[in-house]
Design a protein around this motif. Structure first.
Motif, PDB file in Angstrom:
ATOM      1  N   ARG A  11      38.911  14.488  -7.717  1.00 29.82           N
ATOM      2  CA  ARG A  11      38.787  15.261  -8.979  1.00 29.82           C
ATOM      3  C   ARG A  11      38.773  14.180 -10.322  1.00 29.82           C
ATOM      4  NH1 ARG A  11      42.884  18.335  -6.216  1.00 29.82           N
ATOM      5  NH2 ARG A  11      44.596  17.109  -7.355  1.00 29.82           N
ATOM      6  N   ARG A  12      39.334  13.147 -10.171  1.00 27.84           N
ATOM      7  CA  ARG A  12      39.248  12.264 -11.381  1.00 27.84           C
ATOM      8  C   ARG A  12      38.001  11.735 -11.302  1.00 27.84           C
ATOM      9  NH1 ARG A  12      39.552   7.144 -11.337  1.00 27.84           N
ATOM     10  NH2 ARG A  12      40.436   6.965  -9.232  1.00 27.84           N
ATOM     11  N   ARG A  13      37.419  11.181 -10.261  1.00 25.27           N
ATOM     12  CA  ARG A  13      36.104  10.718 -10.242  1.00 25.27           C
ATOM     13  C   ARG A  13      34.982  11.742 -10.950  1.00 25.27           C
ATOM     14  NH1 ARG A  13      35.164   5.954  -5.650  1.00 25.27           N
ATOM     15  NH2 ARG A  13      37.067   4.953  -5.843  1.00 25.27           N
ATOM     16  N   LEU A  14      35.007  13.030  -9.963  1.00 34.99           N
ATOM     17  CA  LEU A  14      34.274  13.987 -10.598  1.00 34.99           C
ATOM     18  C   LEU A  14      34.393  14.235 -12.054  1.00 34.99           C
ATOM     19  CD1 LEU A  14      32.136  16.106  -9.731  1.00 34.99           C
ATOM     20  CD2 LEU A  14      34.106  17.812  -9.156  1.00 34.99           C
ATOM     21  N   GLY A  15      35.613  14.283 -12.510  1.00 38.62           N
ATOM     22  CA  GLY A  15      35.867  14.362 -14.108  1.00 38.62           C
ATOM     23  C   GLY A  15      34.957  13.426 -15.016  1.00 38.62           C
ATOM     24  N   GLU A  16      35.306  12.117 -14.175  1.00 35.20           N
ATOM     25  CA  GLU A  16      34.854  11.078 -15.060  1.00 35.20           C
ATOM     26  C   GLU A  16      33.217  10.855 -15.164  1.00 35.20           C
ATOM     27  OE1 GLU A  16      36.683   7.561 -13.555  1.00 35.20           O
ATOM     28  OE2 GLU A  16      38.432   7.889 -14.475  1.00 35.20           O
ATOM     29  N   LEU A  27      31.350  13.613 -15.237  1.00 33.81           N
ATOM     30  CA  LEU A  27      30.871  14.570 -16.253  1.00 33.81           C
ATOM     31  C   LEU A  27      31.277  14.326 -17.715  1.00 33.81           C
ATOM     32  CD1 LEU A  27      32.247  17.848 -14.309  1.00 33.81           C
ATOM     33  CD2 LEU A  27      29.965  16.756 -14.537  1.00 33.81           C
ATOM     34  N   LEU A  28      32.491  13.600 -18.048  1.00 33.37           N
ATOM     35  CA  LEU A  28      33.077  13.037 -18.924  1.00 33.37           C
ATOM     36  C   LEU A  28      33.582  11.821 -18.972  1.00 33.37           C
ATOM     37  CD1 LEU A  28      33.334  13.958 -21.920  1.00 33.37           C
ATOM     38  CD2 LEU A  28      35.640  14.845 -21.385  1.00 33.37           C
ATOM     39  N   PRO A  29      32.943  10.823 -19.462  1.00 34.05           N
ATOM     40  CA  PRO A  29      33.255   9.358 -18.953  1.00 34.05           C
ATOM     41  C   PRO A  29      34.814   9.298 -19.870  1.00 34.05           C
ATOM     42  CG  PRO A  29      31.097   9.219 -20.214  1.00 34.05           C
ATOM     43  CD  PRO A  29      31.724  10.854 -20.143  1.00 34.05           C
ATOM     44  N   GLY A  30      35.493   8.348 -19.171  1.00 31.06           N
ATOM     45  CA  GLY A  30      36.941   8.054 -19.456  1.00 31.06           C
ATOM     46  C   GLY A  30      36.603   7.352 -20.940  1.00 31.06           C
ATOM     47  N   GLU A  31      38.046   7.384 -21.452  1.00 31.03           N
ATOM     48  CA  GLU A  31      38.139   6.999 -23.004  1.00 31.03           C
ATOM     49  C   GLU A  31      37.848   5.233 -23.053  1.00 31.03           C
ATOM     50  OE1 GLU A  31      41.503   6.138 -26.426  1.00 31.03           O
ATOM     51  OE2 GLU A  31      42.196   6.925 -24.327  1.00 31.03           O
ATOM     52  N   TYR A  32      37.323   4.761 -23.918  1.00 30.87           N
ATOM     53  CA  TYR A  32      37.052   3.306 -23.923  1.00 30.87           C
ATOM     54  C   TYR A  32      38.027   2.706 -24.728  1.00 30.87           C
ATOM     55  CZ  TYR A  32      34.994  -1.116 -25.775  1.00 30.87           C
ATOM     56  OH  TYR A  32      34.972  -2.431 -25.979  1.00 30.87           O
ATOM     57  N   ARG A  33      38.745   1.791 -24.425  1.00 36.48           N
ATOM     58  CA  ARG A  33      39.951   0.994 -25.107  1.00 36.48           C
ATOM     59  C   ARG A  33      39.479  -0.373 -25.241  1.00 36.48           C
ATOM     60  NH1 ARG A  33      44.574   2.421 -20.746  1.00 36.48           N
ATOM     61  NH2 ARG A  33      42.786   1.842 -19.580  1.00 36.48           N
ATOM     62  N   ASP A  34      39.158  -0.623 -26.552  1.00 40.19           N
ATOM     63  CA  ASP A  34      38.546  -2.137 -26.913  1.00 40.19           C
ATOM     64  C   ASP A  34      39.642  -3.234 -26.476  1.00 40.19           C
ATOM     65  OD1 ASP A  34      36.213  -3.560 -27.925  1.00 40.19           O
ATOM     66  OD2 ASP A  34      37.957  -4.198 -29.213  1.00 40.19           O
ATOM     67  N   GLY A  35      40.939  -3.012 -26.616  1.00 43.84           N
ATOM     68  CA  GLY A  35      41.814  -3.870 -26.150  1.00 43.84           C
ATOM     69  C   GLY A  35      41.942  -4.441 -24.652  1.00 43.84           C
TER      70      GLY A  35
END
Length: 676
Positions: A97-102, A104-112
Motif C-alpha cells: 500500500r505504501r509503495r502504491l501510494g508513493e 501515485l503521490l511521491p513522498g515528501e522531500y526533506r532537504d536535510g
C-alpha cells in the motif's frame, strides 16, 4: 551541445555555487546520463571525459570536491545507509500500500536528509541501469581524478565515519529485533535453546564500535579487526539458510519470507558498512565505496517497485506451492504397464461421474434460475463432483498438466541442463507423462460418452421424457464448433482455471503443514468424543494428505461454475469448455436429435472436442511449467536439443508415447528442492 560542453557547463555551475543545494549535482548527472538507460558505452565515454576534465582543470576538480563535501556534510547520512533498499518493519501488505501510494503521490522531500537528496540527483527510475553498466574501474578513474588528497577534508571524512558507525549500530539492533520475532523462533526453536547469534552479534559489534571510536579520539591506539562480528553474521546467515531448507517440510508463509528477506537485507547492508569502516583495508576503500554507491542507486530507483516487493517476498512461497504440486504430480505419472492400467481405470471412474455431472449441469440450466443462484448451483455441481472424484481415487485428465509441469521443472533443476544422460532422463519423464495423459483422456472421454448415451437413452425410451430439447442440443453442438463459436478461447479460460487450481492445491498443502492444521484439529475435544479418538485421528491424517487436493478441486469447480455468470455480469463473452464435459454434451445432443447428425457435424464436433482438450492441456501445462521454472529461478536452455531427442524417440518407438511398455523403468521421484 556536445558532451564536453555539457560537462563543462555543469562543472562551471558547481564551481561557482557556494550553497549545498542538489540542483547543480542533478545537472551534472543529467549531463552524464545517456539517452537510453542501457547505453553503458555512452556513459563510460562521458565519464572518462569527466575524469579527463577534472585532471586537466584544477578549478573544476576543486569546485566539485568542495561541493560534494558540502552536499554530504550538511545533511543527515544515516537513513541513506540504513533505510534505502531495505524493507521496513510494516509487513508485506502495508509495504504494498505504501509503495502504491508513493507511485501515485511521491513522498515528501526533506532537504536535510541525504537519502532524499540522493533520490533527487538520481531522479530517473532507470538510472541504476547505466550506473551498474559502467565498470568499477571507470568510476575509480573519476574518483582518482578528483584528488581528495589536495584538500583539507579530514573533518568531513570523520563525520562520514561517525555516520557509518551509527548506521552499523542501527542495523545491528534491527537484526537482533528481527531475530527475536516469534514467527522466526517458532520455525527455528534452536534459537531459544542455544545462544542466539542475532543477539551476540550486537554485543560483539558494540564492543568493536567502542574501540573504533576510541581510536578516532586517540590515533595511537591499535585498531582491532571485525572478524568476530563477521563470524557471528555468518552464523545468522546460516540460520536463514536452514529456515529456507526446512520450509520444504515445515511449510512457509509470506510473513516468514518477509522476515527472512529483511534479515538478509540488513545483514548484507551491515557487511557493506563494515567494509567501508575497516581501517586495515583503507587502500580498498574507493573500490568498496563504488560498489556501495551502485547498490544505493539501484535501491533508491527501485524503492517503489511493486514487482520487486512481490518477487522477493513470494518466491519461497511460490516454490513451496509448486513443490507440493510437484509431489502430487508424481501420482499422475505412469512409469510401467501396471501403473498405466491403474491410471486408465482411475480415469474411467472419473468419466462415469462426469457423465452424471454433465446431465446435472443441463438440468440446472433448464431451471432458469437467477444469475447468482445459477452460478452457485453450477459451482456446487462442479465442486462436489470433482471432490467426489478425488475421494474415490479417480482421475480427471486435465488436472494432470498443472501437477506434472512442476514435476518436470523439479527434474530439470535436479539434473541441470546439458549432457546426454541428463536430457535422456528428462525425455523418459516426458514420455511417461505423455502416455499417462493419453490414457487418462482416453479413460475420461471413453466412459463419459457411453455414460451420457446410456443416461439419455434410458430417460428417453425408459421414462418417455425429454430432458434435452432439440434446441438445447443444437446449442450444445454449436458450442463445440471450433470455428463458428468461441470454443477454443473458452477452452483456454478453462486451462487457466486448471492452472490456478494447481496453485491453490499447493497453497493449501503448504498451509496445512505450516499452520499445523492436522495437529490442531486433533486437539479438538468434541470431534474426539463424537467419532472416537482412533477414527478422528484417521480423519486428521486424511485432511493432512488431501486438504490441498480437495481445496483445489473445490475452487476449480467454483471457477468453472461461475465463469459464465461473471461474463454475463461484465458484459464479456466469458465461459469455459472442458474436454470431458464437452464429450458428454455431444452424446446428450446426439440422442436428443435421434442421431440425425450429418457426417460434417459429427466430424466438426469431434475435431472441436479434440481441440478443446488440446487447448485445456496446453494452456494449463504452459502456465504451470513457467511458474515452476520461475519459482526455482532456473532457465532451461536446451529446448531445441530436447525437442530433437523427443522427435527421435517418437520416430523410433511411437507406441511408448501412448502405451507403457512392460519393461519400462520406474521414473525416480525428484528430490525435494532445498531452497537457497
Amino acid at each position: 551541445m556536445t558532451q564536453n560542453a555539457s560537462l563543462e557547463s555543469a562543472l562551471q555551475r558547481i564551481a561557482a555555487t557556494q550553497d549545498a543545494t542538489p540542483d547543480a549535482m542533478a545537472d551534472l548527472i543529467a549531463a552524464i546520463r545517456p539517452r537510453r538507460a542501457d547505453d553503458g558505452e555512452y556513459a563510460v565515454n562521458i565519464l572518462r571525459s569527466l575524469a579527463f576534465l577534472l585532471s586537466q582543470r584544477p578549478e573544476f576538480r576543486r569546485g566539485l570536491r568542495d561541493y560534494l563535501m558540502r552536499l554530504i556534510g550538511t545533511r543527515r547520512q544515516l537513513h541513506l545507509y540504513t533505510d534505502t533498499g531495505i524493507l521496513s518493519n510494516e509487513g508485506v501488505w502495508s509495504a504494498f500500500r505504501r509503495r502504491l501510494g508513493e507511485k501515485l503521490l511521491p513522498g515528501e522531500y526533506r532537504d536535510g536528509y541525504l537519502k532524499d537528496v540522493f533520490g533527487q540527483v538520481f531522479a530517473r527510475k532507470d538510472d541504476y541501469l547505466w550506473v551498474s553498466a559502467v565498470p568499477d574501474t571507470v568510476w575509480l578513474e573519476v574518483w582518482q581524478a578528483m584528488q581528495f588528497g589536495e584538500g583539507q577534508h579530514e573533518r568531513d571524512a570523520r563525520n562520514t565515519r561517525l555516520e557509518l558507525l551509527e548506521a552499523a549500530q542501527v542495523l545491528s539492533y534491527r537484526i537482533s529485533a528481527i531475530g527475536l520475532e516469534p514467527e522466526l523462533v517458532r520455525n527455528h526453536p534452536a534459537i531459544e535453546q542455544f545462544e542466539s547469534p542475532f543477539l551476540t552479534q550486537n554485543v560483539a559489534l558494540r564492543d568493536y564500535l567502542e574501540r573504533y571510536k576510541a581510536c578516532l579520539v586517540d590515533p595511537a591506539l591499535a585498531h582491532e579487526d571485525d572478524s568476530h562480528v563477521r563470524i557471528l553474521l555468518g552464523q545468522c546467515e546460516e540460520i536463514i539458510g536452514k529456515l529456507r531448507k526446512t520450509a520444504a517440510q515445515e511449510g512457509v508463509s509470506v510473513s516468514l519470507t518477509y522476515l527472512m528477506v529483511r534479515l538478509q537485507q540488513h545483514l548484507a547492508r551491515l557487511r557493506l558498512v563494515l567494509d567501508l569502516l575497516a581501517p586495515e583495508q583503507a587502500q580498498q576503500l574507493p573500490e568498496r565505496a563504488v560498489r556501495f554507491f551502485k547498490v544505493l542507486v539501484e535501491a533508491d530507483n527501485r524503492k517503489t517497485s511493486l514487482r520487486d516487493l512481490f518477487a522477493t517476498n513470494t518466491d519461497l512461497l511460490a516454490l513451496q506451492i509448486t513443490e507440493h504440486a510437484g509431489r502430487t504430480g508424481e501420482h499422475y505419472i505412469a512409469s510401467n504397464r501396471s501403473e498405466w492400467k491403474a491410471m486408465a481405470k482411475s480415469a474411467m471412474g472419473a468419466g462415469l461421474i462426469v457423465g452424471f455431472m454433465a446431465l446435472l449441469k443441463i438440468l440446472t440450466a433448464k431451471l432458469k434460475l437467477a444469475p447468482l443462484i445459477e452460478a452457485f448451483a453450477f459451482s456446487m455441481n462442479y465442486s462436489l463432483g470433482f471432490m467426489l472424484v478425488h475421494v474415490l481415487h479417480f482421475t480427471i485428465a486435465t488436472k494432470q498438466p498443472a501437477m506434472t509441469a512442476a514435476r518436470i521443472a523439479a527434474t530439470i533443476e535436479q539434473h541441470g541442463v546439458g549432457g546426454k544422460d541428463r536430457l535422456d532422463a528428462l525425455v523418459d519423464l516426458i514420455e511417461a507423462v505423455a502416455r499417462t495423459q493419453f490414457v487418462a483422456i482416453l479413460g475420461n472421454v471413453g466412459v463419459a460418452i457411453p455414460t451420457a448415451f446410456a443416461i439419455a437413452l434410458a430417460v428417453k425410451y425408459g421414462l418417455g421424457e425429454v430432458w434435452v430439447t432439440p434446441e438445447k442440443a443444437l446449442h450444445l453442438l454449436h458450442e463445440l464448433d471450433p470455428i463458428r463459436s468461441l470454443a477454443l478461447p473458452h477452452a483456454a479460460i478453462a486451462g487457466c482455471c486448471l492452472f490456478l487450481s494447481g496453485l491453490i492445491s499447493g497453497y493449501y498443502d503448504n498451509m496445512a503443514v505450516y499452520n499445523r492444521i492436522p495437529e490442531r484439529l486433533l486437539q479438538l475435544r468434541w470431534p474426539r468424543r463424537l467419532f472416537g479418538f482412533p477414527r478422528w485421528q484417521r480423519i486428521c491424517t486424511y485432511i493432512e494428505n488431501n486438504l490441498g487436493a480437495l481445496a483445489g478441486n473445490f475452487f476449480f469447480g467454483i471457477m468453472l461454475g461461475s465463469m459464465g455468470t461473471v461474463g454475463f455480469l461484465l458484459g464479456l463473452p466469458l465461459d469455459i469448455r472442458h474436454i470431458t464435459f464437452s464429450s458428454a454434451y455431444l452424446a446428450y445432443a446426439a440422442v436428443a436429435l435421434d442421431f440425425q447428425l450429418g457426417w460434417q457435424l459429427w466430424a466438426m464436433s469431434i475435431i472441436g472436442i479434440a481441440l478443446i482438450g488440446f487447448t485445456n492441456l496446453a494452456v494449463s501445462f504452459s502456465l504451470a511449467l513457467f511458474v515452476a521454472l520461475r519459482s526455482r529461478r532456473i532457465r532451461f536452455v536446451d529446448g531445441s536439443t530436447l525437442v530433437l531427442k523427443l522427435l527421435q524417440r517418437f520416430l523410433r518407438s511411437p507406441q511408448r508415447f501412448f502405451i507403457a511398455p512392460k519393461d519400462a523403468p520406474v521414473i525416480a521421484a525428484a528430490q525435494p528442492t532445498q531452497a537457497g
